[in-house]
Design an enzyme around this catalytic site. Structure first.
Site, PDB file in Angstrom:
ATOM      1  N   ASP A 236      50.521  26.131  76.307  1.00 42.64           N
ATOM      2  CA  ASP A 236      51.669  25.626  76.794  1.00 42.64           C
ATOM      3  C   ASP A 236      52.873  26.393  76.914  1.00 42.64           C
ATOM      4  O   ASP A 236      53.655  26.366  75.812  1.00 42.64           O
ATOM      5  CB  ASP A 236      52.019  24.089  75.977  1.00 42.64           C
ATOM      6  CG  ASP A 236      53.014  23.337  76.765  1.00 42.64           C
ATOM      7  OD1 ASP A 236      53.044  23.052  78.018  1.00 42.64           O
ATOM      8  OD2 ASP A 236      53.907  22.791  76.068  1.00 42.64           O
TER       9      ASP A 236
ATOM     10  N   ASP B   2      53.708  30.132  66.931  1.00 39.41           N
ATOM     11  CA  ASP B   2      54.749  30.130  67.777  1.00 39.41           C
ATOM     12  C   ASP B   2      55.811  31.327  67.173  1.00 39.41           C
ATOM     13  O   ASP B   2      55.769  31.800  66.295  1.00 39.41           O
ATOM     14  CB  ASP B   2      55.737  29.005  67.649  1.00 39.41           C
ATOM     15  CG  ASP B   2      56.614  28.551  68.846  1.00 39.41           C
ATOM     16  OD1 ASP B   2      56.271  27.977  69.836  1.00 39.41           O
ATOM     17  OD2 ASP B   2      57.676  29.138  68.841  1.00 39.41           O
TER      18      ASP B   2
ATOM     19  N   CYS C 264      56.207  22.973  81.798  1.00 37.90           N
ATOM     20  CA  CYS C 264      56.916  22.035  82.350  1.00 37.90           C
ATOM     21  C   CYS C 264      57.933  22.310  83.520  1.00 37.90           C
ATOM     22  O   CYS C 264      59.237  21.581  83.617  1.00 37.90           O
ATOM     23  CB  CYS C 264      57.851  21.226  81.351  1.00 37.90           C
ATOM     24  SG  CYS C 264      58.926  22.159  80.112  1.00 37.90           S
TER      25      CYS C 264
END
Length: 393
Positions: free
Chosen positions: A266, A137, A328
Site C-alpha cells: 500500500d 515502514d 489512495c
C-alpha cells in the site's frame, strides 16, 4: 461546482485534478460518504451491545465481511467499544485491498508499508492463530503507532515490526512450526538470543537501536547494517534466534520457495483520492497541500518510489504467491502507469482477477483486472487496487 466550493479548493488543486483527468465533484461527496468500522473477530455476538453503547445502528456491508457503516460525521474514538479494542476504524476500500490478498490459514504475509496499521490488524485478525505477518515502514514513529494498535487489539502474537526502507528490505519469513517452540528449544543454550519481547529492552539493545536512529537522522542509513526490530510476538518466529539468524539473507533463487505467501504494498502516494485527507488541508493550510500533493518534482519521485516498492515486494514473494498493490491516489501516473512499467520489467509477474470484486461497488481501472474505488462510485474513499501473482519461469 456549487458543492465543491464548500471545501474552498484552491485553483492550483483544481488545475492538478484537471491535468490528471480527475473530476473535482468527487470532493463534494465527502458529506455523504459513510464512515466504516470493522468488528474484531469473535465480537459479532456483541453487536447489539455495541450499538446500544454508541447509540447508533451499525449497517452491515453485504459486500465486505465484518464491515459496517456509520453516518459520515460519527465519531468512534470516545466509545468504550473502540477503547476496549472491539472495533477499529478502517475505510471499506482499504478493507477490500486486504480482502483481495485472499489471506489463508498458515500464510506468511508481508505488509511492506504497514503504517498506520489498520490493514496490518485486519490481516492478523484473519490469520488468527496461524502463519505470521511482517510489518515494515520507513518511519519509526508511525510504526510505533502500529505497535500500539497491535497491543490494543491483542493481535501481535504472530507479528514482527521492522523500521526499514521498503525498497531494500530483504528478510524472508521464519518458516518454522511457530507453535511448537522448536526454534527456542534448539537454540536455548545460545547466548545473546532474542528473549520474550518487552517494552523495557536490555541496555545493549537500546544502545544499538539509538545508534541506528542517530545514523538514520544524520543521513548515514547505509551504515546501519540491519533493519531495526521494534516489536515481535511470542509466535512470530523471533524468540530464540540470534541476531545473525534473524538477519540471515537469502539469495533471490531461495526466495522462490522461502518468500512470503502474500505481500501487500500500500504505497506512499499523494493521497489525493482520500477525500477526508484532502479536507484536512483546510485546517493544515493549502501551502502544505502545494508541497505534499501538487509539487511536480515530488510526484515524479513518488512514482519512482512506488515502482521500487512494488518491485521489492514482488522480489520477496514466493512463486505462486499473491501481491496486492494499492494507493489512495486517483492519478493514472501513480497507478496504471506504475503497473504498466512494472509488468514490462518483470516477466514473471502476471495480473490476476480479484474474484471477490464481482460483488464490489467499484469500477475497472484503465488496465484490465485493476480496480478503482471512489466516493461517487463506491461511497468509500478513493483507492486503486491491482493484484499480481509470481510465475515460475
Amino acid at each position: 461546482m456549487e458543492e465543491i466550493s464548500k471545501l474552498h479548493l484552491p485553483d492550483a488543486f483544481l488545475d492538478f485534478l484537471q491535468e490528471n483527468g480527475l473530476d473535482p465533484s468527487i470532493y463534494a461527496a465527502v458529506d455523504s460518504t459513510p464512515r466504516y468500522i470493522r468488528l474484531k473477530a469473535g465480537i459479532e455476538a456483541q453487536l447489539e451491545e455495541i450499538e446500544a453503547e454508541i447509540k447508533c445502528k451499525l449497517e452491515r456491508l453485504v459486500w465486505l465481511q465484518g464491515f459496517y457503516s456509520l453516518p459520515p460525521d460519527f465519531k468512534i474514538a470516545n466509545s468504550n467499544a473502540y477503547k476496549q479494542g472491539k472495533i477499529y476504524g478502517i475505510d471499506a476500500a482499504s478493507g477490500a485491498a486486504v480482502s483481495a490478498l485472499d489471506v489463508s490459514v498458515g500464510d506468511h504475509v508481508l505488509d511492506l508499508c504497514a503504517a498506520p496499521g489498520a490493514k496490518l490488524c485486519m490481516i492478523l485478525d484473519i490469520l488468527g492463530d496461524s502463519g505470521s505477518v511482517t510489518g515494515v515502514d520507513v518511519a519509526r514513529h508511525r510504526l510505533a503507532a502500529c505497535r500500539t494498535l497491535l497491543q490494543k487489539y491483542a493481535l501481535g502474537n504472530r507479528c514482527r515490526l521492522f523500521v526499514a526502507d521498503g525498497t531494500t528490505f530483504s528478510l524472508v519469513p521464519r518458516r518454522l512450526d511457530l507453535d511448537s517452540g522448536s526454534c527456542i528449544s534448539a537454540l536455548e543454550d545460545k547466548a545473546d538470543t532474542f528473549k520474550e519481547w518487552t517494552s523495557r529492552r536490555p541496555w545493549k539493545e537500546r544502545k544499538r537501536a539509538a545508534k541506528a536512529r542517530e545514523s538514520a537522522a544524520t543521513g548515514l542509513i547505509a551504515n546501519s547494517k540491519h533493519p531495526e526490530l521494534i516489536y515481535y510476538g511470542h509466535h512470530s518466529g523471533v524468540i530464540g534466534l540470534s541476531r545473525s539468524e534473524l538477519y540471515q539473507s537469502v539469495c533471490n533463487g531461495e526466495v522462490s520457495n522461502s518468500g512470503y505467501d502474500k505481500v501487500l504494498v500500500d504505497a506512499e502516494c499523494t493521497h489525493d483520492g482520500s477525500v477526508r485527507h484532502i479536507q484536512k488541508f483546510e485546517n493544515w493550510g493549502w501551502t502544505t497541500l502545494q508541497r505534499r500533493v501538487l509539487d511536480a518534482e515530488r510526484t515524479d519521485s513518488l512514482t519512482s518510489l512506488q515502482l521500487k516498492l512494488l518491485a521489492n515486494g514482488f522480489r520477496l514473494l514466493k512463486v505462486g504467491g499473491s501481491l496486492v498493490y494499492s494507493t489512495c491516489s486517483l492519478t493514472v501516473a501513480q497507478n496504471e502507469d506504475v503497473v504498466d512499467q512494472f509488468l514490462k520489467e518483470n516477466a514473471s509477474a502476471e495480473l490476476q482477477e480479484i474474484d471477490a470484486a464481482k460483488d464490489w461497488p467499484c469500477r475497472s481501472g484503465r488496465i484490465p483486472k485493476t480496480l478503482r474505488f471512489d466516493p461517487s462510485t463506491s461511497k468509500t474513499s478513493g483507492l486503486f487496487v491491482a493484484k499480481f501473482t509470481k510465475l515460475a519461469i
